[in-house]
Design a protein around this motif. Structure first.
Motif, PDB file in Angstrom:
ATOM      1  N   HIS A  73      10.119  -1.687  -1.453  1.00  0.00           N
ATOM      2  CA  HIS A  73       9.837  -0.753  -0.361  1.00  0.00           C
ATOM      3  C   HIS A  73       9.638  -1.538   0.923  1.00  0.00           C
ATOM      4  CE1 HIS A  73       9.335   2.587  -3.135  1.00  0.00           C
ATOM      5  NE2 HIS A  73       8.586   1.797  -3.875  1.00  0.00           N
ATOM      6  N   THR A  74       9.919  -0.892   2.047  1.00  0.00           N
ATOM      7  CA  THR A  74       9.666  -1.517   3.337  1.00  0.00           C
ATOM      8  C   THR A  74       8.586  -0.776   4.125  1.00  0.00           C
ATOM      9  OG1 THR A  74      11.471  -0.263   4.327  1.00  0.00           O
ATOM     10  CG2 THR A  74      11.982  -2.492   3.542  1.00  0.00           C
ATOM     11  N   THR A  75       8.128   0.356   3.619  1.00  0.00           N
ATOM     12  CA  THR A  75       7.027   1.067   4.267  1.00  0.00           C
ATOM     13  C   THR A  75       5.842   1.106   3.319  1.00  0.00           C
ATOM     14  OG1 THR A  75       7.832   3.216   3.501  1.00  0.00           O
ATOM     15  CG2 THR A  75       8.509   2.510   5.701  1.00  0.00           C
ATOM     16  N   ALA A  76       4.652   1.138   3.900  1.00  0.00           N
ATOM     17  CA  ALA A  76       3.442   1.130   3.079  1.00  0.00           C
ATOM     18  C   ALA A  76       2.310   1.786   3.831  1.00  0.00           C
ATOM     19  CB  ALA A  76       3.057  -0.303   2.735  1.00  0.00           C
ATOM     20  N   ILE A  77       1.395   2.361   3.083  1.00  0.00           N
ATOM     21  CA  ILE A  77       0.127   2.829   3.635  1.00  0.00           C
ATOM     22  C   ILE A  77      -0.918   1.846   3.142  1.00  0.00           C
ATOM     23  CG2 ILE A  77      -1.606   4.643   3.681  1.00  0.00           C
ATOM     24  CD1 ILE A  77       0.626   6.670   3.250  1.00  0.00           C
ATOM     25  N   PHE A  78      -1.538   1.155   4.075  1.00  0.00           N
ATOM     26  CA  PHE A  78      -2.540   0.174   3.728  1.00  0.00           C
ATOM     27  C   PHE A  78      -3.728   0.888   3.105  1.00  0.00           C
ATOM     28  CE2 PHE A  78      -6.042  -2.739   4.662  1.00  0.00           C
ATOM     29  CZ  PHE A  78      -5.518  -3.907   4.140  1.00  0.00           C
ATOM     30  N   ARG A  79      -4.193   0.414   1.967  1.00  0.00           N
ATOM     31  CA  ARG A  79      -5.298   1.034   1.252  1.00  0.00           C
ATOM     32  C   ARG A  79      -6.527   0.130   1.311  1.00  0.00           C
ATOM     33  NH1 ARG A  79      -3.015   5.332  -0.451  1.00  0.00           N
ATOM     34  NH2 ARG A  79      -1.014   5.384  -1.464  1.00  0.00           N
ATOM     35  N   GLN A  80      -7.632   0.658   0.857  1.00  0.00           N
ATOM     36  CA  GLN A  80      -8.864  -0.115   0.793  1.00  0.00           C
ATOM     37  C   GLN A  80      -8.640  -1.342  -0.074  1.00  0.00           C
ATOM     38  OE1 GLN A  80     -11.778   0.598   2.419  1.00  0.00           O
ATOM     39  NE2 GLN A  80     -12.539  -1.350   1.682  1.00  0.00           N
ATOM     40  N   ILE A  81      -9.139  -2.476   0.374  1.00  0.00           N
ATOM     41  CA  ILE A  81      -8.982  -3.708  -0.404  1.00  0.00           C
ATOM     42  C   ILE A  81      -9.851  -3.629  -1.645  1.00  0.00           C
ATOM     43  CG2 ILE A  81      -9.469  -6.183  -0.447  1.00  0.00           C
ATOM     44  CD1 ILE A  81      -8.705  -6.276   2.474  1.00  0.00           C
ATOM     45  N   SER A  82      -9.251  -3.958  -2.767  1.00  0.00           N
ATOM     46  CA  SER A  82      -9.984  -4.048  -4.023  1.00  0.00           C
ATOM     47  C   SER A  82     -10.181  -5.523  -4.324  1.00  0.00           C
ATOM     48  CB  SER A  82      -9.191  -3.383  -5.154  1.00  0.00           C
ATOM     49  OG  SER A  82      -9.748  -3.748  -6.397  1.00  0.00           O
ATOM     50  N   LYS A  83     -11.409  -5.951  -4.490  1.00  0.00           N
ATOM     51  CA  LYS A  83     -11.662  -7.359  -4.774  1.00  0.00           C
ATOM     52  C   LYS A  83     -11.095  -7.764  -6.129  1.00  0.00           C
ATOM     53  CE  LYS A  83     -15.404  -7.728  -1.653  1.00  0.00           C
ATOM     54  NZ  LYS A  83     -16.762  -7.560  -1.342  1.00  0.00           N
ATOM     55  N   ASP A  84     -10.826  -6.777  -7.008  1.00  0.00           N
ATOM     56  CA  ASP A  84     -10.244  -7.076  -8.302  1.00  0.00           C
ATOM     57  C   ASP A  84      -8.719  -7.141  -8.244  1.00  0.00           C
ATOM     58  OD1 ASP A  84     -12.761  -7.106  -9.488  1.00  0.00           O
ATOM     59  OD2 ASP A  84     -12.708  -4.926  -9.804  1.00  0.00           O
ATOM     60  N   ASP A  85      -8.118  -6.624  -7.188  1.00  0.00           N
ATOM     61  CA  ASP A  85      -6.661  -6.605  -7.064  1.00  0.00           C
ATOM     62  C   ASP A  85      -6.289  -6.833  -5.596  1.00  0.00           C
ATOM     63  OD1 ASP A  85      -3.988  -6.343  -7.614  1.00  0.00           O
ATOM     64  OD2 ASP A  85      -4.024  -4.154  -7.599  1.00  0.00           O
ATOM     65  N   PRO A  86      -6.459  -8.053  -5.096  1.00  0.00           N
ATOM     66  CA  PRO A  86      -6.292  -8.326  -3.675  1.00  0.00           C
ATOM     67  C   PRO A  86      -4.830  -8.491  -3.263  1.00  0.00           C
ATOM     68  CG  PRO A  86      -6.917 -10.320  -4.802  1.00  0.00           C
ATOM     69  CD  PRO A  86      -6.878  -9.222  -5.838  1.00  0.00           C
ATOM     70  N   LEU A  87      -4.092  -7.384  -3.180  1.00  0.00           N
ATOM     71  CA  LEU A  87      -2.670  -7.452  -2.849  1.00  0.00           C
ATOM     72  C   LEU A  87      -2.432  -8.120  -1.506  1.00  0.00           C
ATOM     73  CD1 LEU A  87       0.274  -6.790  -3.401  1.00  0.00           C
ATOM     74  CD2 LEU A  87      -0.100  -4.562  -2.351  1.00  0.00           C
ATOM     75  N   LEU A  88      -3.252  -7.809  -0.511  1.00  0.00           N
ATOM     76  CA  LEU A  88      -3.037  -8.398   0.808  1.00  0.00           C
ATOM     77  C   LEU A  88      -3.030  -9.912   0.736  1.00  0.00           C
ATOM     78  CD1 LEU A  88      -2.653  -8.109   3.834  1.00  0.00           C
ATOM     79  CD2 LEU A  88      -5.127  -7.978   4.077  1.00  0.00           C
ATOM     80  N   THR A  89      -3.888 -10.479  -0.070  1.00  0.00           N
ATOM     81  CA  THR A  89      -3.941 -11.932  -0.167  1.00  0.00           C
ATOM     82  C   THR A  89      -2.748 -12.492  -0.921  1.00  0.00           C
ATOM     83  OG1 THR A  89      -5.294 -11.871  -2.163  1.00  0.00           O
ATOM     84  CG2 THR A  89      -6.457 -11.947  -0.060  1.00  0.00           C
ATOM     85  N   ASP A  90      -1.974 -11.649  -1.569  1.00  0.00           N
ATOM     86  CA  ASP A  90      -0.800 -12.100  -2.313  1.00  0.00           C
ATOM     87  C   ASP A  90       0.494 -12.012  -1.510  1.00  0.00           C
ATOM     88  OD1 ASP A  90      -2.332 -12.654  -4.519  1.00  0.00           O
ATOM     89  OD2 ASP A  90      -1.916 -10.760  -5.510  1.00  0.00           O
ATOM     90  N   LEU A  91       0.456 -11.420  -0.330  1.00  0.00           N
ATOM     91  CA  LEU A  91       1.668 -11.297   0.469  1.00  0.00           C
ATOM     92  C   LEU A  91       2.116 -12.665   0.960  1.00  0.00           C
ATOM     93  CD1 LEU A  91       0.876  -8.174   2.682  1.00  0.00           C
ATOM     94  CD2 LEU A  91       2.382  -8.286   0.699  1.00  0.00           C
ATOM     95  N   PHE A  92       3.437 -12.902   0.922  1.00  0.00           N
ATOM     96  CA  PHE A  92       3.965 -14.137   1.498  1.00  0.00           C
ATOM     97  C   PHE A  92       3.664 -14.174   2.985  1.00  0.00           C
ATOM     98  CE2 PHE A  92       7.283 -14.273  -2.000  1.00  0.00           C
ATOM     99  CZ  PHE A  92       6.714 -15.358  -2.634  1.00  0.00           C
ATOM    100  N   GLU A  93       3.478 -15.359   3.495  1.00  0.00           N
ATOM    101  CA  GLU A  93       3.196 -15.534   4.915  1.00  0.00           C
ATOM    102  C   GLU A  93       4.454 -15.260   5.746  1.00  0.00           C
ATOM    103  OE1 GLU A  93       0.945 -18.772   7.761  1.00  0.00           O
ATOM    104  OE2 GLU A  93       1.137 -19.148   5.631  1.00  0.00           O
ATOM    105  N   ASP A  94       4.239 -14.837   6.982  1.00  0.00           N
ATOM    106  CA  ASP A  94       5.277 -14.607   7.995  1.00  0.00           C
ATOM    107  C   ASP A  94       6.181 -13.409   7.726  1.00  0.00           C
ATOM    108  OD1 ASP A  94       4.414 -16.740   9.601  1.00  0.00           O
ATOM    109  OD2 ASP A  94       5.573 -18.167   8.411  1.00  0.00           O
ATOM    110  N   GLN A  95       5.706 -12.449   6.944  1.00  0.00           N
ATOM    111  CA  GLN A  95       6.455 -11.203   6.800  1.00  0.00           C
ATOM    112  C   GLN A  95       6.142 -10.324   8.014  1.00  0.00           C
ATOM    113  OE1 GLN A  95       7.033  -9.697   2.594  1.00  0.00           O
ATOM    114  NE2 GLN A  95       5.083 -10.774   2.440  1.00  0.00           N
ATOM    115  N   GLU A  96       7.161  -9.706   8.561  1.00  0.00           N
ATOM    116  CA  GLU A  96       6.989  -8.920   9.777  1.00  0.00           C
ATOM    117  C   GLU A  96       6.780  -7.451   9.446  1.00  0.00           C
ATOM    118  OE1 GLU A  96      10.578  -9.760  11.865  1.00  0.00           O
ATOM    119  OE2 GLU A  96       9.962 -11.793  12.374  1.00  0.00           O
ATOM    120  N   ALA A  97       5.851  -6.831  10.176  1.00  0.00           N
ATOM    121  CA  ALA A  97       5.562  -5.409   9.990  1.00  0.00           C
ATOM    122  C   ALA A  97       5.240  -4.791  11.340  1.00  0.00           C
ATOM    123  CB  ALA A  97       4.387  -5.222   9.039  1.00  0.00           C
TER     124      ALA A  97
END
Length: 122
Positions: A73-97
């Motif tokens: 997907h190229t669109t997303a709705i940012f959700r509350q960060i879950s400390k058990d599933d930290p997706l934001l911290t798993d994103l590759f660096e330098d992705q443009e949004a």
């Protein structure tokens, strides 16, 4: 809430139309920054809609760490960060949004309660 002050990183709220990149702030913190100011974290609240320039890529989540993943997907709705599933911290660096829409701010207590009851969609 977006508070990077404990990590000595400046921050500002996201605005509609902001061009962002995923960024590692060299403090153990990852998030979004504007391309013209990589030292300032851009706070993306839960409910913010984002459009990525390409399909979203994530770091490996397996114990062996050998397989990166791509979200189809190229669109997303940012959700509350879950400390058990930290997706934001798993994103590759330098992705443009691009920030498409900010979350609705409730005007009354009833609206705030209704927002809390919305089930996960997707």
């Amino acid at each position: 809430m977006c508070d990077y002050s404990l990590h000595n990183v400046k921050s500002r709220p996201a605005k509609v139309g902001d061009k962002l990149t995923t960024h590692h702030f060299n403090t153990g913190t990852r998030g979004f920054a504007a391309p013209e100011d990589a030292n300032t974290a851009v706070c993306v609240l839960p409910g913010t809609e984002l459009a990525f320039a390409k399909e979203v890529g994530c770091r490996p989540r397996s114990l062996l760490g050998w397989k990166a993943s791509t979200v189809n997907h190229t669109t997303a709705i940012f959700r509350q960060i879950s400390k058990d599933d930290p997706l934001l911290t798993d994103l590759f660096e330098d992705q443009e949004a691009t920030v498409l829409q900010l979350p609705a701010q409730p005007a009354t207590a009833a609206e705030a309660a209704a927002q809390e009851r919305v089930a996960l969609v997707g």
